[in-house]
Scaffold this motif. Structure first.
Motif, PDB file in Angstrom:
ATOM      1  N   LEU A 118      24.578  53.521 -18.505  1.00  0.00           N
ATOM      2  CA  LEU A 118      25.442  53.788 -17.349  1.00  0.00           C
ATOM      3  C   LEU A 118      25.519  52.536 -16.500  1.00  0.00           C
ATOM      4  CD1 LEU A 118      27.129  55.887 -15.800  1.00  0.00           C
ATOM      5  CD2 LEU A 118      25.038  56.542 -14.593  1.00  0.00           C
ATOM      6  N   ARG A 119      26.507  51.726 -16.779  1.00  0.00           N
ATOM      7  CA  ARG A 119      26.638  50.433 -16.084  1.00  0.00           C
ATOM      8  C   ARG A 119      28.101  50.171 -15.782  1.00  0.00           C
ATOM      9  NH1 ARG A 119      24.008  46.244 -19.898  1.00  0.00           N
ATOM     10  NH2 ARG A 119      22.220  47.536 -19.434  1.00  0.00           N
ATOM     11  N   MET A 120      28.351  49.723 -14.578  1.00  0.00           N
ATOM     12  CA  MET A 120      29.713  49.469 -14.127  1.00  0.00           C
ATOM     13  C   MET A 120      29.931  47.969 -13.972  1.00  0.00           C
ATOM     14  SD  MET A 120      31.726  51.079 -10.845  1.00  0.00           S
ATOM     15  CE  MET A 120      31.742  52.707 -11.586  1.00  0.00           C
ATOM     16  N   ALA A 121      31.026  47.487 -14.552  1.00  0.00           N
ATOM     17  CA  ALA A 121      31.311  46.056 -14.581  1.00  0.00           C
ATOM     18  C   ALA A 121      32.576  45.736 -13.803  1.00  0.00           C
ATOM     19  CB  ALA A 121      31.474  45.588 -16.030  1.00  0.00           C
ATOM     20  N   GLY A 122      32.521  44.627 -13.057  1.00  0.00           N
ATOM     21  CA  GLY A 122      33.706  44.095 -12.419  1.00  0.00           C
ATOM     22  C   GLY A 122      34.486  43.219 -13.382  1.00  0.00           C
ATOM     23  N   LYS A 123      35.554  42.589 -12.879  1.00  0.00           N
ATOM     24  CA  LYS A 123      36.465  41.862 -13.767  1.00  0.00           C
ATOM     25  C   LYS A 123      35.803  40.720 -14.526  1.00  0.00           C
ATOM     26  CE  LYS A 123      41.192  42.748 -12.426  1.00  0.00           C
ATOM     27  NZ  LYS A 123      42.512  42.155 -12.219  1.00  0.00           N
ATOM     28  N   LYS A 124      34.901  39.995 -13.872  1.00  0.00           N
ATOM     29  CA  LYS A 124      34.272  38.861 -14.556  1.00  0.00           C
ATOM     30  C   LYS A 124      33.398  39.326 -15.712  1.00  0.00           C
ATOM     31  CE  LYS A 124      32.585  36.815 -10.820  1.00  0.00           C
ATOM     32  NZ  LYS A 124      31.894  35.792  -9.988  1.00  0.00           N
ATOM     33  N   VAL A 125      32.688  40.425 -15.508  1.00  0.00           N
ATOM     34  CA  VAL A 125      31.840  40.951 -16.582  1.00  0.00           C
ATOM     35  C   VAL A 125      32.696  41.588 -17.678  1.00  0.00           C
ATOM     36  CG1 VAL A 125      30.038  42.613 -17.158  1.00  0.00           C
ATOM     37  CG2 VAL A 125      29.845  41.247 -15.079  1.00  0.00           C
TER      38      VAL A 125
ATOM     39  N   MET B 248      26.098  36.207 -12.971  1.00  0.00           N
ATOM     40  CA  MET B 248      26.636  37.451 -12.413  1.00  0.00           C
ATOM     41  C   MET B 248      25.637  38.093 -11.454  1.00  0.00           C
ATOM     42  SD  MET B 248      29.549  37.463 -13.874  1.00  0.00           S
ATOM     43  CE  MET B 248      30.350  36.698 -15.286  1.00  0.00           C
ATOM     44  N   LYS B 249      26.175  38.715 -10.429  1.00  0.00           N
ATOM     45  CA  LYS B 249      25.334  39.413  -9.453  1.00  0.00           C
ATOM     46  C   LYS B 249      25.180  40.870  -9.881  1.00  0.00           C
ATOM     47  CE  LYS B 249      28.063  38.070  -6.131  1.00  0.00           C
ATOM     48  NZ  LYS B 249      28.687  37.938  -4.789  1.00  0.00           N
ATOM     49  N   ILE B 250      23.917  41.253 -10.149  1.00  0.00           N
ATOM     50  CA  ILE B 250      23.621  42.581 -10.679  1.00  0.00           C
ATOM     51  C   ILE B 250      22.623  43.294  -9.768  1.00  0.00           C
ATOM     52  CG2 ILE B 250      22.702  43.868 -12.647  1.00  0.00           C
ATOM     53  CD1 ILE B 250      23.276  41.445 -14.379  1.00  0.00           C
ATOM     54  N   GLU B 251      22.880  44.562  -9.529  1.00  0.00           N
ATOM     55  CA  GLU B 251      21.911  45.403  -8.836  1.00  0.00           C
ATOM     56  C   GLU B 251      21.868  46.768  -9.506  1.00  0.00           C
ATOM     57  OE1 GLU B 251      22.132  45.729  -4.594  1.00  0.00           O
ATOM     58  OE2 GLU B 251      22.524  43.584  -4.309  1.00  0.00           O
ATOM     59  N   GLU B 252      20.782  47.490  -9.246  1.00  0.00           N
ATOM     60  CA  GLU B 252      20.640  48.861  -9.734  1.00  0.00           C
ATOM     61  C   GLU B 252      20.733  49.836  -8.566  1.00  0.00           C
ATOM     62  OE1 GLU B 252      17.647  49.228 -13.344  1.00  0.00           O
ATOM     63  OE2 GLU B 252      16.720  48.112 -11.704  1.00  0.00           O
TER      64      GLU B 252
ATOM     65  N   MET C 121      28.974  54.337  -7.354  1.00  0.00           N
ATOM     66  CA  MET C 121      28.743  53.058  -8.033  1.00  0.00           C
ATOM     67  C   MET C 121      29.877  52.088  -7.765  1.00  0.00           C
ATOM     68  SD  MET C 121      27.209  54.311 -11.736  1.00  0.00           S
ATOM     69  CE  MET C 121      26.827  52.661 -12.324  1.00  0.00           C
ATOM     70  N   ALA C 122      31.123  52.579  -7.793  1.00  0.00           N
ATOM     71  CA  ALA C 122      32.275  51.715  -7.536  1.00  0.00           C
ATOM     72  C   ALA C 122      32.274  51.205  -6.097  1.00  0.00           C
ATOM     73  CB  ALA C 122      33.570  52.464  -7.834  1.00  0.00           C
ATOM     74  N   GLU C 123      31.965  52.079  -5.157  1.00  0.00           N
ATOM     75  CA  GLU C 123      31.909  51.680  -3.754  1.00  0.00           C
ATOM     76  C   GLU C 123      30.798  50.659  -3.528  1.00  0.00           C
ATOM     77  OE1 GLU C 123      31.351  55.335  -1.720  1.00  0.00           O
ATOM     78  OE2 GLU C 123      33.375  56.100  -2.174  1.00  0.00           O
ATOM     79  N   TYR C 124      29.649  50.894  -4.161  1.00  0.00           N
ATOM     80  CA  TYR C 124      28.510  49.987  -4.005  1.00  0.00           C
ATOM     81  C   TYR C 124      28.836  48.614  -4.580  1.00  0.00           C
ATOM     82  CZ  TYR C 124      23.580  48.629  -3.710  1.00  0.00           C
ATOM     83  OH  TYR C 124      22.394  47.999  -3.376  1.00  0.00           O
TER      84      TYR C 124
ATOM     85  N   HIS D 149      29.087  45.448  -1.877  1.00  0.00           N
ATOM     86  CA  HIS D 149      28.055  44.416  -2.002  1.00  0.00           C
ATOM     87  C   HIS D 149      28.532  43.214  -2.814  1.00  0.00           C
ATOM     88  CE1 HIS D 149      25.723  47.967  -0.815  1.00  0.00           C
ATOM     89  NE2 HIS D 149      24.808  47.128  -0.372  1.00  0.00           N
ATOM     90  N   GLU D 150      29.820  43.205  -3.153  1.00  0.00           N
ATOM     91  CA  GLU D 150      30.439  42.091  -3.869  1.00  0.00           C
ATOM     92  C   GLU D 150      29.647  41.733  -5.121  1.00  0.00           C
ATOM     93  OE1 GLU D 150      30.823  39.023  -0.918  1.00  0.00           O
ATOM     94  OE2 GLU D 150      32.638  39.919  -0.085  1.00  0.00           O
TER      95      GLU D 150
END
Length: 231
Positions: free
Chosen positions: A154-161, A187-191, A99-102, A106-107
């Motif tokens: 189960l959701r991973m957030a970057g700094k902005k989120v 925000m750009k979100i994908e599953e 998840m972290a790599e993805y 994919h920014e």
């Protein structure tokens, strides 16, 4: 990346040790913090006895307050990503590095682990699946974005989120509403597909009576959130 796992826990004495040890074994690149939401069982004793990293809340804030505490912790400690892993053992930490790599490759701003893409592992009860489909359709109508598993924790957030959720987060049943919040704020979100397990012990807080309240409350919250627009 500095990576944090947020583990909200309320009366998870049957599961919390296995959950943390599983994380330590399968996601060693991640730091973690257990947010003990004023448990009334011996969850706190287990955290102390095993020298786990935890924050213990003085009053019960509910799942939303516990998770927001984790996001505030992540922001204050300057983490690049933060991921929620529930304390009941349903979420498998073997997926976290992917998840972290993805997210990075994919920014993206947020990655949601969905059990309904490949349809492997525990698929929840029929009644809850119908509720999930309902929220998937509602979110798509309101935002144009299809999220197959809007109730996934189960959701991973970057700094902005992280910053967005540290500032404001729903009190209860937050997952569908916060997905709309993230979309509203550009925000750009994908599953990505993941495999989830059944609860490993204890009892879910969502009863049949609460399910009715859940559907009405979250529907109204999603509609209001969409009308509110960007914060």
């Amino acid at each position: 990346m500095k990576k944090l796992i947020i583990i909200p826990a309320y009366n998870e004495s049957e599961n919390i040790k296995d959950t943390v040890e599983n994380i330590k074994a399968n996601a060693p690149d991640f730091d973690y913090v257990v947010i003990n939401d004023c448990s009334t069982d011996n969850t706190l004793d287990i955290l102390k006895d095993n020298n786990y990293n935890y924050v213990s809340l003085p009053i019960n804030l509910g799942i939303g307050g516990a998770v927001q505490t984790g996001y505030k912790y992540a922001m204050e400690h300057d983490y690049d990503v933060a991921v929620q892993v529930d304390g009941d053992g349903q979420h498998d930490p073997v997926f976290l590095n992917y998840m972290a790599e993805y997210l990075k490759e994919h920014e993206l701003d947020m990655v949601i682990g969905s059990r309904f893409i490949d349809k492997e592992g525990f698929q929840s009860s029929f009644t809850r699946r119908m509720g999930i489909v309902y929220f998937t359709v509602l979110i798509r109508i309101l935002t144009g974005k299809k999220i197959t598993d809007p109730t996934s924790g189960l959701r991973m957030a970057g700094k902005k989120v992280i910053a967005l959720f540290a500032d404001s987060y729903p009190v209860d049943y937050p997952e569908p509403e916060t997905a709309v919040t993230a979309i509203n704020n550009g925000m750009k979100i994908e599953e990505i597909p993941v495999i989830m397990k059944e609860r490993q012990g204890g009892v879910s807080s969502i009863t049949l009576k609460k399910s009715v309240y859940y559907m009405v409350k979250v529907t109204l919250a999603i509609v209001i959130e969409r009308l509110r627009g960007r914060r």
